[in-house]
Each structure stands twice: as structure tokens, then as C-alpha cells.
Design a protein around this motif. Structure first.
Motif, PDB file in Angstrom:
ATOM      1  N   VAL A 206     -13.170  11.000  -3.997  1.00 20.34           N
ATOM      2  CA  VAL A 206     -13.328  10.472  -2.650  1.00 20.34           C
ATOM      3  C   VAL A 206     -12.456   9.231  -2.520  1.00 20.34           C
ATOM      4  O   VAL A 206     -12.616   8.267  -3.279  1.00 20.34           O
ATOM      5  CB  VAL A 206     -14.795  10.123  -2.351  1.00 20.34           C
ATOM      6  N   ASP A 207     -11.529   9.259  -1.595  1.00 24.25           N
ATOM      7  CA  ASP A 207     -10.679   8.103  -1.304  1.00 24.25           C
ATOM      8  C   ASP A 207     -11.249   7.414  -0.072  1.00 24.25           C
ATOM      9  O   ASP A 207     -11.064   7.874   1.060  1.00 24.25           O
ATOM     10  CB  ASP A 207      -9.240   8.556  -1.053  1.00 24.25           C
ATOM     11  N   LEU A 208     -11.985   6.333  -0.310  1.00 23.25           N
ATOM     12  CA  LEU A 208     -12.674   5.663   0.779  1.00 23.25           C
ATOM     13  C   LEU A 208     -11.688   5.027   1.751  1.00 23.25           C
ATOM     14  O   LEU A 208     -11.952   4.952   2.958  1.00 23.25           O
ATOM     15  CB  LEU A 208     -13.623   4.599   0.217  1.00 23.25           C
ATOM     16  N   ARG A 209     -10.553   4.531   1.249  1.00 21.41           N
ATOM     17  CA  ARG A 209      -9.585   3.875   2.129  1.00 21.41           C
ATOM     18  C   ARG A 209      -8.891   4.887   3.037  1.00 21.41           C
ATOM     19  O   ARG A 209      -8.672   4.629   4.222  1.00 21.41           O
ATOM     20  CB  ARG A 209      -8.552   3.133   1.285  1.00 21.41           C
ATOM     21  N   ALA A 210      -8.540   6.045   2.474  1.00 27.16           N
ATOM     22  CA  ALA A 210      -7.850   7.062   3.272  1.00 27.16           C
ATOM     23  C   ALA A 210      -8.806   7.955   4.042  1.00 27.16           C
ATOM     24  O   ALA A 210      -8.384   8.720   4.909  1.00 27.16           O
ATOM     25  CB  ALA A 210      -6.973   7.925   2.365  1.00 27.16           C
ATOM     26  N   GLY A 211     -10.101   7.866   3.690  1.00 30.65           N
ATOM     27  CA  GLY A 211     -11.087   8.717   4.350  1.00 30.65           C
ATOM     28  C   GLY A 211     -10.921  10.180   3.991  1.00 30.65           C
ATOM     29  O   GLY A 211     -11.055  11.053   4.849  1.00 30.65           O
ATOM     30  N   GLN A 212     -10.634  10.444   2.718  1.00 38.14           N
ATOM     31  CA  GLN A 212     -10.366  11.811   2.288  1.00 38.14           C
ATOM     32  C   GLN A 212     -11.299  12.235   1.162  1.00 38.14           C
ATOM     33  O   GLN A 212     -11.666  11.430   0.303  1.00 38.14           O
ATOM     34  CB  GLN A 212      -8.915  11.949   1.807  1.00 38.14           C
ATOM     35  N   LEU A 213     -11.637  13.530   1.162  1.00 40.08           N
ATOM     36  CA  LEU A 213     -12.363  14.169   0.073  1.00 40.08           C
ATOM     37  C   LEU A 213     -11.445  15.201  -0.543  1.00 40.08           C
ATOM     38  O   LEU A 213     -10.851  16.032   0.171  1.00 40.08           O
ATOM     39  CB  LEU A 213     -13.643  14.840   0.602  1.00 40.08           C
ATOM     40  N   ARG A 214     -11.282  15.158  -1.880  1.00 46.00           N
ATOM     41  CA  ARG A 214     -10.405  16.102  -2.578  1.00 46.00           C
ATOM     42  C   ARG A 214     -11.201  16.865  -3.625  1.00 46.00           C
ATOM     43  O   ARG A 214     -12.029  16.290  -4.329  1.00 46.00           O
ATOM     44  CB  ARG A 214      -9.227  15.375  -3.220  1.00 46.00           C
TER      45      ARG A 214
ATOM     46  N   GLU B 236     -18.137   8.197 -11.117  1.00 51.08           N
ATOM     47  CA  GLU B 236     -17.172   7.430 -11.901  1.00 51.08           C
ATOM     48  C   GLU B 236     -16.292   6.616 -10.959  1.00 51.08           C
ATOM     49  O   GLU B 236     -16.017   7.031  -9.824  1.00 51.08           O
ATOM     50  CB  GLU B 236     -16.283   8.364 -12.733  1.00 51.08           C
ATOM     51  N   PHE B 237     -15.820   5.471 -11.452  1.00 57.73           N
ATOM     52  CA  PHE B 237     -14.915   4.629 -10.701  1.00 57.73           C
ATOM     53  C   PHE B 237     -13.641   4.445 -11.524  1.00 57.73           C
ATOM     54  O   PHE B 237     -13.520   3.490 -12.298  1.00 57.73           O
ATOM     55  CB  PHE B 237     -15.551   3.279 -10.400  1.00 57.73           C
ATOM     56  N   PRO B 238     -12.673   5.373 -11.424  1.00 58.12           N
ATOM     57  CA  PRO B 238     -11.466   5.302 -12.270  1.00 58.12           C
ATOM     58  C   PRO B 238     -10.668   4.037 -11.996  1.00 58.12           C
ATOM     59  O   PRO B 238     -10.572   3.579 -10.857  1.00 58.12           O
ATOM     60  CB  PRO B 238     -10.681   6.555 -11.875  1.00 58.12           C
ATOM     61  N   SER B 239     -10.102   3.473 -13.065  1.00 51.09           N
ATOM     62  CA  SER B 239      -9.313   2.245 -12.926  1.00 51.09           C
ATOM     63  C   SER B 239      -7.975   2.550 -12.307  1.00 51.09           C
ATOM     64  O   SER B 239      -7.518   3.694 -12.245  1.00 51.09           O
ATOM     65  CB  SER B 239      -9.123   1.594 -14.295  1.00 51.09           C
ATOM     66  N   VAL B 240      -7.260   1.482 -11.882  1.00 49.31           N
ATOM     67  CA  VAL B 240      -5.970   1.637 -11.222  1.00 49.31           C
ATOM     68  C   VAL B 240      -4.933   2.100 -12.227  1.00 49.31           C
ATOM     69  O   VAL B 240      -4.802   1.537 -13.311  1.00 49.31           O
ATOM     70  CB  VAL B 240      -5.535   0.295 -10.595  1.00 49.31           C
TER      71      VAL B 240
ATOM     72  N   GLY C 296     -10.433   2.048  -4.294  1.00 48.70           N
ATOM     73  CA  GLY C 296     -11.098   2.808  -3.241  1.00 48.70           C
ATOM     74  C   GLY C 296     -11.365   4.244  -3.586  1.00 48.70           C
ATOM     75  O   GLY C 296     -11.672   5.046  -2.701  1.00 48.70           O
ATOM     76  N   VAL C 297     -11.249   4.644  -4.868  1.00 47.27           N
ATOM     77  CA  VAL C 297     -11.454   6.034  -5.279  1.00 47.27           C
ATOM     78  C   VAL C 297     -12.729   6.150  -6.099  1.00 47.27           C
ATOM     79  O   VAL C 297     -12.971   5.349  -7.010  1.00 47.27           O
ATOM     80  CB  VAL C 297     -10.251   6.559  -6.088  1.00 47.27           C
TER      81      VAL C 297
ATOM     82  N   MET D  24     -19.254  -2.385  -7.119  1.00 44.16           N
ATOM     83  CA  MET D  24     -18.585  -1.231  -7.692  1.00 44.16           C
ATOM     84  C   MET D  24     -17.144  -1.592  -7.987  1.00 44.16           C
ATOM     85  O   MET D  24     -16.289  -1.565  -7.094  1.00 44.16           O
ATOM     86  CB  MET D  24     -18.627  -0.039  -6.725  1.00 44.16           C
ATOM     87  N   PRO D  25     -16.816  -1.960  -9.193  1.00 47.61           N
ATOM     88  CA  PRO D  25     -15.486  -2.413  -9.507  1.00 47.61           C
ATOM     89  C   PRO D  25     -14.421  -1.373  -9.269  1.00 47.61           C
ATOM     90  O   PRO D  25     -13.324  -1.677  -8.836  1.00 47.61           O
ATOM     91  CB  PRO D  25     -15.598  -2.803 -10.987  1.00 47.61           C
ATOM     92  N   GLY D  26     -14.721  -0.103  -9.573  1.00 45.28           N
ATOM     93  CA  GLY D  26     -13.714   0.925  -9.342  1.00 45.28           C
ATOM     94  C   GLY D  26     -13.359   1.067  -7.887  1.00 45.28           C
ATOM     95  O   GLY D  26     -12.209   1.185  -7.504  1.00 45.28           O
ATOM     96  N   GLU D  27     -14.387   1.046  -7.041  1.00 39.21           N
ATOM     97  CA  GLU D  27     -14.155   1.184  -5.604  1.00 39.21           C
ATOM     98  C   GLU D  27     -13.395  -0.011  -5.075  1.00 39.21           C
ATOM     99  O   GLU D  27     -12.514   0.102  -4.228  1.00 39.21           O
ATOM    100  CB  GLU D  27     -15.506   1.339  -4.900  1.00 39.21           C
ATOM    101  N   ALA D  28     -13.730  -1.191  -5.611  1.00 35.56           N
ATOM    102  CA  ALA D  28     -13.047  -2.389  -5.156  1.00 35.56           C
ATOM    103  C   ALA D  28     -11.589  -2.382  -5.570  1.00 35.56           C
ATOM    104  O   ALA D  28     -10.723  -2.908  -4.884  1.00 35.56           O
ATOM    105  CB  ALA D  28     -13.743  -3.621  -5.724  1.00 35.56           C
ATOM    106  N   ALA D  29     -11.290  -1.729  -6.711  1.00 36.58           N
ATOM    107  CA  ALA D  29      -9.943  -1.753  -7.228  1.00 36.58           C
ATOM    108  C   ALA D  29      -9.006  -0.818  -6.468  1.00 36.58           C
ATOM    109  O   ALA D  29      -7.906  -1.220  -6.086  1.00 36.58           O
ATOM    110  CB  ALA D  29      -9.958  -1.392  -8.715  1.00 36.58           C
TER     111      ALA D  29
END
Length: 758
Positions: free
Chosen positions: A17-25, A110-114, A8-9, A1-6
Motif C-alpha cells: 500500500v502506497d499511502l502517498r500515491a493512494g495505490q494498492l498493489r 511490515e514497514f519496509p525501509s527506504v 509511505g509504503v 510507524m517508522p516505515g510509513e513515515a519514511a
């Protein structure tokens, strides 16, 4: 998952979902979500559209050396996740439950870019904009406006076309408004759609739908109706009923324009009339392992068996519009064995061929075959909504080859919804909406008179709860309930608003008792499926929702899937569960009280009910006795507090006089108690002093009551109810209290009004 790797969202819909921060918005605002539900969401988002198994989730959420009630923990985590997303198990938009397998994430991901920071963005040169540049930008803006207008028009047209292509679902209309004290058991709409015939505890009624006026059918005294359907002419009812002087149901013709009911068939149940008005289809058979579907003319002449079904047929057959076929609902069942498959099968009269239409363990009572060749059926929802079912439709392609479409849900919302029948024009279908479920009540007992005081409701939720024991001090009831989605053991004190969960219980317990010392809870839970006979290759119900498969019924009669059950023990205050023993077909167990250490369990085999003595700690067992007398499948039993006497009574089958058979566990002559004026004992439990019994009983005339029976067979009614069912009564150890389960909730007839565009 390139977006997640880039970064973490991950984005889906209005959620990030911010996987690094552990947050759901949600729309940029943080949504509170605990760690375990967030871990479940993370795993689902790692594999969107794919099945994430319960085992995979177990491995992520709990390490291998962690002792926890996994099923309860996972169900609770998924429920919290759905609550945070505003999702539902009934109509999932994000998290779909796959029965017995796991979960799947449904929404596009979706995996939004940085995004670059302002400091990193290039700065435009500070120069004047020429008039030529302005002209070019005006042309670009005008062109963009034209494109936007075109897109808007196209979107408007597309949305209208999309709405036109979407199926128009039937409208739900309530037909009866009975109170919980008079629940509607059954209803059938007339061929012209004008009348509803329905049954409740007071009798049988006819209701004009347009005016809401009802009147009782004029029937002989003691004539008890269980099921009705209409003749095509709309002037007669076909009724399954029991006359006052009879013990078994028969089929009767009830004229609505005057005249007495006329008996058509002896010992017949669940009848239906073919659309051409020439034949009746009905059920016979008094065994769990097979049912018979019979045909006869509409006047009851020339009865003949059409299908010998290896399994239990649920409800009446449903005729095809051309009267050349019928469908029926088959449940492969045997006492003590698990239901592996529930199937809709079709029988063709001309060829005597049986075809499988749909295979789904969630299928419930009721089938309708509509004039435009749709089959309506009821299907239960998955946990935590297992107390609900909905009406579904399956399109039938009658061209050579007989193909079936995909099931489409027609109703929504809570309650059970068995579908009953449809008007001749196919515009109105009747179903029953019911939320009747067992709840726990407590009452004080007068030791001298054996009278009970006013019932006090203990469980206040709408889930199913059944009591099995009291704590040794007589202050709290131990019961099994699905109040949290799946079955668990709870302890609740008299007068307390909420119960306490007994920690450490594994699986989904279905029976609990106390050990002789009254220090541990013994409970049954399902271990695994295994073949009841060597080499049985019967298919599993894992592949549910199988439509479009057409094959003759090849399952040999007498082969069933056994339930392998574990008898476990856990400290009374909760703790670590330990295995006592494991066996197949266990249907009941009980222990005496100290000084006796007698414990018994019973199990169903192919041809007998077998009793074993067992040790409540080691699990060591030995056979005590077995019975294979006629109708041995119907025995219910209870062990006396001193462990010396086993009491057996046959449930579910009425007789001239109910009987209790007393068997000494250490050998000796059996004794039979005749319980006069009562035809059936549905449940039986010893009183705390061992001098009488508490029983849920049915009097001739079908009055349901809780009665006390002394050791001479004298019965005393202590609680008489008009509600659908009074369950068993469990005495406290000191005999001062009873814990009773009684059906609560309501039941009414509803109608689906089918739109022309359906």
C-alpha cells in the motif's frame, strides 16, 4: 510507524500500500480501488490488530456537515475493499468485522525501509580477486548450502507437524435432494446413524442413508407432524404433532415397526428423549415472556415442570451424555422490544441449578450435546452475510468447575444451517441447509371476480425483500430489502430488471408506508436502546461469544430492553429525511388516503397493545384505544383506505374459525366477521376499494393460501401454495395489481461426518 513515515509504503502478504500515491498493489501490479475503500484500508493499517470504530471511520470518510446514509456507505466501502483483497466477511484473512463496533486488520504488517538508488550505492574497487578470496567464497557457499538444506528439512518437518496439529473438520454430505416446492423442514438421524426421519410439506418420511431409499410414514389421516426425535432403541420416534380433531400440538410415540401413534403429552412441543431412555424433556408455555421446560417419563407419566425460563426457548432441550443435564437456547424477547441476548444455558437435574454457557446475539435454532462432550450450535454471520449461518462446536470440560473451550466453526458457505441432532456414536450430525427467503411478486387483479393473474417475480436476487406500498401511478413497487447487505428502501417498476435505491433514508428501515397525500415515504428505523423499566441494569449483548462464564440466571422476569424507534419521512423521489415522532415498542403504522388524513400506529407495552392517532408531518399524537384481552400480543391490523375502520385479526394462533374484528376510529359498535373454514389469518390488508381484505391464511389441515374476504366473511382462495409461506398482499391504489411476498429457495437435510481425529 517508522516505515510509513519514511516512504509511505506498508506491506502485508502479497500486497503493498502506497499511502502517498493512494495505490494498492498486488505482487507489484496495481489494484483498482476507489477513494473511500482506500481510506478505510489506510485507517485500519494505521492501527493493525486494533479495533477501528464505525464512528472513527465516519469522521474520516465524511465531514460532520455531510448528509449521507452512513451505514450503507460504510458497508459498501468495506465490501469493495474486501473484493479488492480477495477477502470475505465469512472467513476473514485481512478485515474482520466486530459486531456493532467496527473493524480490525488481522494480517501482519511490515514497514519496509527506504531503498537506496543505484547512484547512491558504493562502487566496489576494480581489483583482481586473489585465489585466497576465491577459496574463502567457496567455503562460504558450501556452508550456506548446508544451512539451506537444514532449513528446508526443518521447514518440511515443521509443516507436517503443523498440519498434524490443525483440527480436522467434519465432512459435509447431502442427504436429501428435495426441490424448492417440497423443502425439508426438519430432520433427525437415528441412533445407529442408518436412517433419517424428515418432514416436508407432503408429510413425514423415513430414509435409509446408505441406499437413499425413502418411504412415507404410515400415519392417520389429518395427523400433522412438526418435529421428531428418536428413542435410544431406534424403533420409535418422539413426535410433536397435531391430530385432525385437535388445535394444539402434543407429544406422540410413533412405532416404526407397525402400530398407531400413541399420545403421551397434551399441549407439549419440541420434545427430546434422554440418552438413557428414561425421561422426556419438552416445552410448554404460550407467552412471549416465559417458557416452561417440563420432564416426564418416556411413557408420558408423572409430568413435572423443571425450569420456568424468563424468555423464549428456541427448539428442544439437548441432553448431556449422562442424562443428568440438558442445555437449551433462550431468547429474551417481548413484542415490540429488541432481543438483547440469546443464551445457551445448562440445567442440572440434581441441583435444579441453571448456568450460563454462551451469550451471543447471533445464536440460531438448534443444539446438540455430543457423547464426547461438545456442544454443537448454529450462529449467524455478520452483515453483509446476515442471511447465512454456520454450525459451531464448543468443547465442554466436565471436571469440577465446568469450563468451556473456544467455539470452533465446523461448516462454511452460504445458507442457513440449523443443527438438529447426532447419532449415538457421535460420528454423524444432521443439520438443515436452507436459503428460503421472501421475494416480491406482482400479479394483476380482476376487479369483478377478485381472481388474480399469473405471478410475475419482481426481485431476482437471493436476498430478503418485502413489499409495503405502490407508487401513486401503480407502476412501481416500494419495498424493503437487504440486497446490499443492510436494509434499504427500493423502488422497482413492473418489468424492470433492477430497482432504484430511495436516497436519503437513514438507518435500517423495517416498515414503510405512504403519507395520506402520497407524496412522502414514512418509515421506521431503530434509534437507540433504552431500559424498559427505570433502573434496569440488564447487560448488553455487546460482549458476545462469552464462553467459560458460569453464573446462575439472575435476570428478573418481566424486565426487557425496549426498542426506541423513529418514524421518519422522506420525499417519494428521495431527499432529506426528517423526524416525525419517536416512541418505544412501535410494531406497525398505516395512513389512510386523501381526503382522510387519518394515520395510526400501534405499540406494545407490558400489558396491552395501544393505538395512537398521529399527524404525518408534525408527529402530534393522541391515544385512540388499547386492548389487553387474552393473546393481545397476536393482533395484526390494517386501516381502511378511508380511515374510518380498523380491522384486527389474531395471527400465529389457530382457532375453530378465524375472526376479523372491525373497530370504527370515530367510535361506534364493533363488528366481528367469522371466516369459515380458515383457522388462522397470518396477515391482513384492506383491498384498494375498502370492500374486502387480502389475507395470508391457513386452512384446517395447514394449507397456506392467499385469500380474499368480503365484508360478510365469505372467503375465496386466489393463490394456494405448498411452499413454506405466502406473505401479505399489497394492492395498488387503483386496485389493478397486487404486490405479494412469497418464500422462495430450497431446504434440504445434510450430514456432518465426524473424522476419528476430531
Amino acid at each position: 510507524m517508522p516505515g510509513e513515515a519514511a516512504n509511505g509504503v506498508i506491506r502485508f502478504g502479497i500486497f503493498d500500500v502506497d499511502l502517498r500515491a493512494g495505490q494498492l498493489r498486488r505482487n507489484g501490479l496495481k489494484v483498482r480501488l476507489q477513494e473511500q475503500p482506500f481510506q478505510v484500508l489506510s485507517m485500519l493499517l494505521e492501527r493493525p490488530g486494533e479495533v477501528v470504530t464505525r464512528e472513527d471511520l465516519h469522521g474520516r470518510l465524511w465531514p460532520a456537515d455531510t448528509f449521507v446514509d452512513f451505514d450503507h456507505g460504510l458497508n459498501a466501502a468495506v465490501k469493495r475493499l474486501r473484493d479488492a483483497l480477495g477477502d470475505s466477511a465469512e472467513n476473514p484473512r485481512f478485515v474482520e468485522t466486530l459486531a456493532r463496533r467496527g473493524y480490525r486488520f488481522l494480517a501482519p504488517v511490515e514497514f519496509p525501509s527506504v531503498e537506496t538508488s543505484p547512484a547512491q550505492r558504493p562502487v566496489a574497487p576494480n581489483t583482481a580477486i586473489s585465489s585466497a578470496s576465491k577459496s574463502r567464497w567457496r567455503l562460504v557457499a558450501a556452508g550456506l548450502m548446508i544451512v539451506l538444506l537444514a532449513l528446508g528439512f526443518g521447514l518440511h518437518v515443521g509443516m507436517r507437524a503443523s498440519r498434524a496439529l490443525q483440527p480436522v473438520l467434519p465432512k459435509e454430505i447431502r442427504l436429501t435432494a428435495n426441490s424448492p416446492d417440497a423443502p425439508v423442514y426438519f430432520g433427525a438421524i437415528s441412533p445407529d446413524g442408518r436412517y433419517l426421519a424428515y418432514i416436508d410439506p407432503r408429510g413425514a418420511f423415513l430414509r435409509e442413508i446408505a441406499t437413499d431409499e425413502s418411504h412415507a410414514l404410515s400415519l392417520p389421516e389429518g395427523f400433522r407432524v412438526h418435529h421428531v426425535s428418536w428413542y435410544p432403541d431406534g424403533s420409535h420416534l418422539l413426535a410433536e404433532a397435531v391430530a385432525e380433531s385437535e388445535e394444539h400440538s402434543g407429544l406422540w410415540n410413533i412405532p416404526l415397526l407397525g402400530g398407531a401413534p400413541r399420545k403421551l403429552v397434551t399441549e407439549g412441543e419440541a420434545g427430546s428423549v434422554s440418552p438413557d431412555g428414561k425421561q422426556l424433556a419438552f416445552l410448554r408455555g404460550d407467552k412471549f415472556n416465559h417458557s416452561e421446560i417440563w420432564l416426564t417419563s418416556t411413557d408420558g407419566g408423572e409430568p413435572r415442570m423443571a425450569v420456568n425460563v424468563p424468555g423464549f426457548v428456541i427448539g428442544p432441550p439437548a441432553w448431556s451424555p449422562d442424562s443428568q443435564r440438558f442445555v437449551y437456547l433462550k431468547d429474551v424477547y417481548w413484542p415490540g422490544y429488541g432481543t438483547e441476548d440469546v443464551q445457551i444455558e445448562m440445567y442440572e437435574l440434581a441441583s435444579s441449578k441453571t448456568d450460563l454457557i454462551l451469550n451471543d446475539y447471533r445464536l440460531q435454532y438448534g443444539l446438540v450435546w455430543t457423547r464426547d462432550n461438545r456442544i454443537l450450535f448454529s450462529r449467524a454471520e455478520e452483515p453483509p452475510n446476515q442471511g447465512e449461518s454456520n454450525v459451531w462446536s464448543l468443547k465442554v470440560d466436565t471436571r469440577p468447575g465446568w469450563r468451556w473451550g473456544a467455539p470452533v466453526r465446523l461448516t462454511s458457505g452460504p445458507d442457513w444451517k440449523p443443527v438438529i441432532n447426532m447419532s449415538a456414536d457421535g460420528k454423524h450430525a444432521v443439520f438443515i441447509r436452507t436459503n428460503i427467503a421472501p421475494a416480491v411478486f406482482v400479479a394483476d387483479v380482476d376487479a369483478r371476480t377478485r381472481e388474480i393473474g399469473k405471478l410475475q417475480r419482481l426481485t431476482m436476487d437471493e436476498r430478503q425483500s418485502r413489499p409495503y406500498e405502490w407508487t401513486p401511478d401503480g407502476k412501481s413497487v416500494l419495498y424493503v430489502s437487504d440486497r446490499e447487505g443492510t436494509l434499504h428502501i427500493f423502488r422497482q417498476q413492473i418489468g424492470a430488471a433492477t430497482p432504484e435505491l430511495v436516497a436519503g433514508v437513514q438507518g435500517s428501515p423495517n416498515i414503510l408506508r405512504l403519507n395520506p397525500e402520497r407524496t412522502e415515504i414514512l418509515y421506521l428505523t431503530e434509534a437507540e436502546r433504552k431500559s424498559a423499566e427505570a433502573g434496569n441494569g440488564a447487560p448488553s449483548s455487546q460482549n458476545s461469544n462469552v464462553a467459560g462464564h458460569s453464573a446462575a440466571n439472575t435476570q428478573p422476569e418481566g424486565e426487557f430492553q425496549s426498542r426506541n424507534l423513529r418514524l421518519m419521512r422522506v420525499p417519494l423521489d428521495g431527499g432529506i429525511s426528517q423526524l416525525v415522532l419517536e416512541d418505544s415498542g412501535i410494531n406497525n403504522f398505516q395512513c389512510a388516503r386523501l381526503p382522510s388524513r387519518e394515520c395510526l400506529y400501534s405499540k406494545y407495552t407490558k400489558d396491552a397493545l395501544v393505538f395512537y392517532e398521529f399527524d404525518a408531518k408534525s408527529g402530534a399524537k393522541k391515544e385512540l384505544l388499547r386492548t389487553s384481552e387474552p393473546e393481545w400480543q397476536y393482533f395484526n391490523w390494517s386501516l381502511s383506505p378511508d380511515g374510518r375502520t380498523l380491522a384486527l385479526a389474531k395471527k400465529m394462533r389457530a382457532s375453530a374459525e378465524a375472526e376479523i374484528r372491525l373497530v370504527l376510529t370515530r367510535g361506534g359498535r364493533q363488528r366481528v366477521l367469522k371466516v369459515k373454514e380458515w383457522g388462522r389469518l397470518a396477515t391482513i390488508d384492506w383491498a384498494a376499494d375498502g370492500k374486502s381484505f387480502w389475507a395470508s391464511a391457513v386452512r384446517h389441515g395447514e394449507t397456506t393460501a392467499l385469500i380474499n374476504i368480503d365484508l360478510q366473511g365469505h372467503a375465496k382462495s386466489v393463490l394456494q401454495e405448498t411452499k413454506p409461506y405466502v406473505g401479505w398482499a399489497i394492492p395498488s391504489q387503483d386496485g389493478k395489481h397486487l404486490a405479494i411476498w412469497e418464500a422462495t429457495g430450497g431446504s434440504n437435510a445434510w450430514m456432518l461426518e465426524v473424522p476419528p481425529a476430531w
